[in-house]
Motif scaffolding. Structure first.
Motif, PDB file in Angstrom:
ATOM      1  N   GLU A 186      87.557  37.836  84.668  1.00  0.00           N
ATOM      2  CA  GLU A 186      87.046  36.724  83.869  1.00  0.00           C
ATOM      3  C   GLU A 186      85.555  36.516  84.148  1.00  0.00           C
ATOM      4  O   GLU A 186      85.133  36.369  85.299  1.00  0.00           O
ATOM      5  CB  GLU A 186      87.813  35.441  84.213  1.00  0.00           C
ATOM      6  N   GLY A 187      84.761  36.537  83.088  1.00  0.00           N
ATOM      7  CA  GLY A 187      83.328  36.296  83.213  1.00  0.00           C
ATOM      8  C   GLY A 187      82.481  37.537  83.370  1.00  0.00           C
ATOM      9  O   GLY A 187      81.246  37.457  83.303  1.00  0.00           O
ATOM     10  N   ASP A 188      83.110  38.699  83.588  1.00  0.00           N
ATOM     11  CA  ASP A 188      82.327  39.940  83.666  1.00  0.00           C
ATOM     12  C   ASP A 188      81.637  40.208  82.332  1.00  0.00           C
ATOM     13  O   ASP A 188      82.184  39.945  81.266  1.00  0.00           O
ATOM     14  CB  ASP A 188      83.234  41.128  83.993  1.00  0.00           C
ATOM     15  N   ILE A 189      80.450  40.768  82.407  1.00  0.00           N
ATOM     16  CA  ILE A 189      79.711  41.120  81.196  1.00  0.00           C
ATOM     17  C   ILE A 189      80.002  42.578  80.842  1.00  0.00           C
ATOM     18  O   ILE A 189      79.915  43.465  81.696  1.00  0.00           O
ATOM     19  CB  ILE A 189      78.203  40.915  81.388  1.00  0.00           C
ATOM     20  N   VAL A 190      80.356  42.811  79.583  1.00  0.00           N
ATOM     21  CA  VAL A 190      80.541  44.157  79.056  1.00  0.00           C
ATOM     22  C   VAL A 190      79.495  44.370  77.962  1.00  0.00           C
ATOM     23  O   VAL A 190      79.477  43.645  76.962  1.00  0.00           O
ATOM     24  CB  VAL A 190      81.956  44.355  78.483  1.00  0.00           C
ATOM     25  N   LEU A 191      78.625  45.330  78.162  1.00  0.00           N
ATOM     26  CA  LEU A 191      77.575  45.621  77.195  1.00  0.00           C
ATOM     27  C   LEU A 191      78.077  46.627  76.167  1.00  0.00           C
ATOM     28  O   LEU A 191      78.773  47.591  76.504  1.00  0.00           O
ATOM     29  CB  LEU A 191      76.338  46.184  77.900  1.00  0.00           C
ATOM     30  N   VAL A 192      77.731  46.396  74.915  1.00  0.00           N
ATOM     31  CA  VAL A 192      78.124  47.297  73.829  1.00  0.00           C
ATOM     32  C   VAL A 192      76.926  47.538  72.918  1.00  0.00           C
ATOM     33  O   VAL A 192      75.944  46.786  72.941  1.00  0.00           O
ATOM     34  CB  VAL A 192      79.294  46.725  72.988  1.00  0.00           C
ATOM     35  N   GLU A 193      77.017  48.595  72.122  1.00  0.00           N
ATOM     36  CA  GLU A 193      76.001  48.873  71.120  1.00  0.00           C
ATOM     37  C   GLU A 193      76.078  47.826  70.003  1.00  0.00           C
ATOM     38  O   GLU A 193      77.089  47.163  69.825  1.00  0.00           O
ATOM     39  CB  GLU A 193      76.220  50.270  70.524  1.00  0.00           C
ATOM     40  N   THR A 194      74.984  47.717  69.247  1.00  0.00           N
ATOM     41  CA  THR A 194      74.964  46.845  68.075  1.00  0.00           C
ATOM     42  C   THR A 194      74.874  47.696  66.815  1.00  0.00           C
ATOM     43  O   THR A 194      73.879  48.388  66.622  1.00  0.00           O
ATOM     44  CB  THR A 194      73.746  45.899  68.102  1.00  0.00           C
ATOM     45  N   PRO A 195      75.895  47.677  65.929  1.00  0.00           N
ATOM     46  CA  PRO A 195      77.230  47.099  66.086  1.00  0.00           C
ATOM     47  C   PRO A 195      78.111  48.011  66.943  1.00  0.00           C
ATOM     48  O   PRO A 195      77.672  49.074  67.374  1.00  0.00           O
ATOM     49  CB  PRO A 195      77.729  47.031  64.642  1.00  0.00           C
ATOM     50  N   SER A 196      79.377  47.583  67.150  1.00  0.00           N
ATOM     51  CA  SER A 196      80.285  48.381  67.965  1.00  0.00           C
ATOM     52  C   SER A 196      81.706  48.272  67.427  1.00  0.00           C
ATOM     53  O   SER A 196      81.996  47.461  66.546  1.00  0.00           O
ATOM     54  CB  SER A 196      80.236  47.918  69.421  1.00  0.00           C
ATOM     55  N   TYR A 197      82.584  49.094  67.992  1.00  0.00           N
ATOM     56  CA  TYR A 197      83.976  49.196  67.554  1.00  0.00           C
ATOM     57  C   TYR A 197      84.711  47.878  67.793  1.00  0.00           C
ATOM     58  O   TYR A 197      84.719  47.346  68.909  1.00  0.00           O
ATOM     59  CB  TYR A 197      84.650  50.340  68.298  1.00  0.00           C
ATOM     60  N   ILE A 198      85.350  47.357  66.758  1.00  0.00           N
ATOM     61  CA  ILE A 198      85.998  46.047  66.817  1.00  0.00           C
ATOM     62  C   ILE A 198      87.025  45.977  67.938  1.00  0.00           C
ATOM     63  O   ILE A 198      87.004  45.062  68.777  1.00  0.00           O
ATOM     64  CB  ILE A 198      86.695  45.726  65.477  1.00  0.00           C
ATOM     65  N   ASP A 199      87.960  46.923  67.981  1.00  0.00           N
ATOM     66  CA  ASP A 199      89.063  46.834  68.937  1.00  0.00           C
ATOM     67  C   ASP A 199      88.605  47.068  70.374  1.00  0.00           C
ATOM     68  O   ASP A 199      89.254  46.594  71.313  1.00  0.00           O
ATOM     69  CB  ASP A 199      90.174  47.808  68.562  1.00  0.00           C
ATOM     70  N   GLY A 200      87.519  47.802  70.553  1.00  0.00           N
ATOM     71  CA  GLY A 200      86.963  47.926  71.893  1.00  0.00           C
ATOM     72  C   GLY A 200      86.479  46.580  72.398  1.00  0.00           C
ATOM     73  O   GLY A 200      86.811  46.155  73.517  1.00  0.00           O
TER      74      GLY A 200
END
Length: 313
Positions: free
Chosen positions: A35-49
């Motif tokens: 809880e509270g961990d940051i997960v970085l993703v590309e913009t945009p990114s895969y919905i279910d991920g």
């Protein structure tokens, strides 16, 4: 496959077969995300991920992207100013939804940057073999010097989505933990489905099958791009070099959901782009899938989309 195509050094101890690649993400979320961990993703990114990691308490943060992947200047600025980044989720090969394909230089620079931080890189590659060019670029995992990359693959896009056979590759300590976690989910994936894929590879050429499908899909992509350029020149896109999707920018005065509902009336559909952003403020993109219908039906679909678009003007 991964040894030959993506230059990875893999043994049996590094692989866990899963019930589709979506289970890979679920298991990784269970094991790594608090809880509270940051997960970085590309913009945009895969919905279910994004949804999977958010389900386990992860805070999804978009990092701006450009034509060949994540903006490394923006990534470095974020990493240097935030200490709760647990993971970075990326799709370097024909990303869903944009179809982007990271350059070799971008991959090397990315891995050089993230190796300076204590985090996990989640490399998702369900589309890499759906390649419409002659170039195959090495995986991020092949450049990993700190055992921080976990690689996810799938047979859903190349063989059969219904069999639900995926796999995760990582250091043995990670794979062992994922295996223990998987026991509490489904004990094990369906052995019959694994045997079907194995027997196909023993008796037929998997590579020839993938090559054939790539030729089929490329013709459909060519038809879609040519027809859009002719019928809807207001729509802008960059033709991908592989994958399943065409990412389209529609005029600013049209909301993607307005176009979606207008298209439903014409009995044609697409995926609005808004859900692919964690901030939910980008309204002028749509994702088109060209792999499942014939060239003639693609032309008809664009014709119907044109009527829907014109009804909104």
């Amino acid at each position: 496959i991964v040894k030959l195509r993506y230059e990875m050094n893999v043994s049996e101890d590094n692989i866990l077969v899963t019930t589709g690649s979506t289970q890979c993400m679920d298991l990784l979320g269970r094991v790594f995300i608090d809880e509270g961990d940051i997960v970085l993703v590309e913009t945009p990114s895969y919905i279910d991920g994004m949804n999977t990691f958010a389900f386990y308490g992860g805070h999804i943060q978009n990092i701006p992207s450009n034509g060949d992947g994540m903006d490394l200047v923006a990534l470095e600025q974020y990493l240097s100013s935030h200490d709760k980044v647990k993971a970075i989720y990326v799709i370097p090969d024909f990303q869903n939804p944009t179809g982007r394909y990271w350059s070799v230089e971008k991959r090397k620079a990315f891995m050089n940057l993230v190796s300076q931080y204590d985090l996990i890189v989640l490399e998702d590659n369900p589309y890499g073999e759906i390649n419409y060019s002659d170039e195959i670029r090495p995986s991020l995992a092949s450049m990993d010097t700190k055992r921080q990359v976990v690689y996810m693959g799938s047979f859903s896009k190349t063989f059969s989505p219904g069999l639900r056979v995926g796999y995760v590759i990582g250091h043995k300590t990670i794979v062992d933990q994922l295996e223990l976690t998987k026991e509490s989910v489904d004990l094990h994936s369906t052995a019959l489905n694994h045997a079907i894929i194995e027997q196909y590879m023993v008796n037929y050429s998997y590579d020839d099958h993938v090559s054939y499908m790539c030729n089929v899909y490329k013709k459909r992509l060519d038809t879609l791009c040519d027809t859009l350029a002719r019928e809807l020149p207001e729509f802008r896109f960059i033709k991908p070099l592989g994958g399943f999707f065409l990412w389209v920018t529609i005029p600013d005065n049209i909301h993607c959901y307005d176009l979606f509902h207008a298209c439903i009336k014409e009995k044609v559909s697409f995926v609005p782009g808004l859900p692919f952003y964690s901030t939910k403020d980008n309204t002028n993109h749509i994702r088109l899938n060209f792999t499942g219908i014939s060239e003639d039906n693609i032309v008809e679909a664009v014709t119907r989309m044109k009527r829907a678009y014109e009804s909104l003007l």
